[in-house]
Write an enzyme that holds these catalytic residues in place. Structure first.
Site, PDB file in Angstrom:
ATOM      1  N   SER A   1       0.843  -1.188   0.000  1.00 12.44           N
ATOM      2  CA  SER A   1       0.000   0.000   0.000  1.00 12.44           C
ATOM      3  C   SER A   1       0.882   1.243   0.000  1.00 12.44           C
ATOM      4  O   SER A   1       1.722   1.408  -0.885  1.00 12.44           O
ATOM      5  CB  SER A   1      -0.955  -0.032   1.202  1.00 12.44           C
TER       6      SER A   1
ATOM      7  N   GLU B   1      -1.582  -2.916  -8.185  1.00 12.21           N
ATOM      8  CA  GLU B   1      -2.797  -3.237  -7.436  1.00 12.21           C
ATOM      9  C   GLU B   1      -3.347  -1.953  -6.837  1.00 12.21           C
ATOM     10  O   GLU B   1      -2.653  -0.933  -6.796  1.00 12.21           O
ATOM     11  CB  GLU B   1      -2.497  -4.261  -6.332  1.00 12.21           C
TER      12      GLU B   1
ATOM     13  N   HIS C   1      -4.781  -5.416  -1.543  1.00 14.48           N
ATOM     14  CA  HIS C   1      -5.707  -5.064  -0.467  1.00 14.48           C
ATOM     15  C   HIS C   1      -6.893  -6.020  -0.422  1.00 14.48           C
ATOM     16  O   HIS C   1      -8.052  -5.622  -0.565  1.00 14.48           O
ATOM     17  CB  HIS C   1      -6.214  -3.641  -0.650  1.00 14.48           C
TER      18      HIS C   1
END
Length: 307
Positions: A112, A211, A281
């Protein structure tokens, strides 16, 4: 590229915050998670002291960088686990001593907002890092067998490791072919925000992994476009799409799903592209050793990493 030493039960690991703060209660719970895994735990100063700037920063950028320096320099610490992502890792970048990190290679795990650190440690410290589960985000409530086994397979891989999705979850082939190159990337939003900085991801000749979470399809479209204009898509050897959790077009046309979009958007590319790689995630989460050499084969539907 330096692959860090293996992690063994009884080793000391560090718990750090690159971005968001955490309450003392949650820090204690996360410490106990790592202790149950068989490790001794050192908690970074910003987490230990409960530093919190308006609930989105675990202290200023310099303090968070100093925490990382302390844990990399500590000879007792064998691995560094990020507690969660969020916002603010970019504040840390200008304070980092990449030579110190290069001289003290050790396991570093996160994703992230931690994408900035993964990319920079790969490129500027020659250190393999791990796009893998974070303690609060994944281990505290969602540490299933697949997530745990994928993490330890990556941390302790030999000369070669084949990435494996959970049983029954197949990759989707968007463009066919074979490709090889160093794996780079992570969260697409973070990668795009880093364009023009000294830590922008160098994608030339590499396999690009992407992602994201909770972005609408038009935003993802524009982020890919920005990467194209910045030259980041020009010389990639292949592309792997991970989880795009809760990414949709509900505001405009709810019938247009992320899978259809990726097929449409990538139609003009002439490199192999696969999606549905179970990393990002979502739960469960697979771990990718960033900075290792990667071979992808869409016919065999294999993704292999080499030290």
């Amino acid at each position: 590229m330096r692959f860090p030493e293996r992690l063994n039960k009884g080793d000391t690991v560090a718990l750090v915050a690159a971005s968001f703060p955490m309450s003392q209660e949650i820090v204690q719970q996360c410490t106990e998670v790592l202790e149950r895994e068989g490790y001794r735990v050192k908690v970074s100063r910003c987490l230990r002291e409960g530093r919190n700037f308006h609930n989105y920063l675990a202290g200023d950028g310099k303090s968070r960088a100093e925490d990382l320096h302390e844990m990399f320099a500590d000879p007792e610490v064998k691995a560094i686990f990020c507690i969660r992502g969020g916002y603010g890792s970019s504040h840390v970048m200008k304070y980092l001593d990449f030579d110190l990190i290069r001289k003290n290679p050790k396991i570093f795990v996160g994703y992230s907002d931690v994408t900035n650190l993964n990319v920079a440690f790969n490129q500027l410290s020659d250190l393999v890092t791990f796009h893998g589960p974070m303690v609060y985000s994944n281990m505290l409530k969602h540490y299933d067998d697949y997530t745990r086994e994928s993490l330890y397979r990556a941390l302790n891989m030999g000369e070669c490791m084949e990435f494996q999705n959970p049983e029954g979850q197949a990759y989707d082939v968007i463009q066919g072919g074979k490709a090889e190159g160093v794996i780079v990337g992570g969260n697409i939003t973070v990668l795009v925000r880093a364009i023009g900085t000294f830590f922008q991801a160098d994608t030339r000749g590499k396999i690009l992994f992407l992602e994201d979470i909770e972005e609408n399809i038009p935003s993802i479209d524009m982020m890919i476009t920005q990467m194209e204009y910045a030259g980041m898509m020009k010389d990639v050897k292949g592309i792997l799409f991970g989880n795009f959790t809760d990414c949709n077009n509900d505001r405009y046309d709810a019938s247009y799903k992320i899978d259809e979009f990726l097929h449409d958007r990538m139609r003009g590319y002439d490199v192999p592209i696969m999606s549905h790689i179970q990393s990002g995630h979502d739960f469960p989460m697979g771990t990718i050793p960033m900075g290792t050499f990667c071979r992808m084969d869409t016919e065999k539907k294999t993704i292999c990493f080499y030290r």
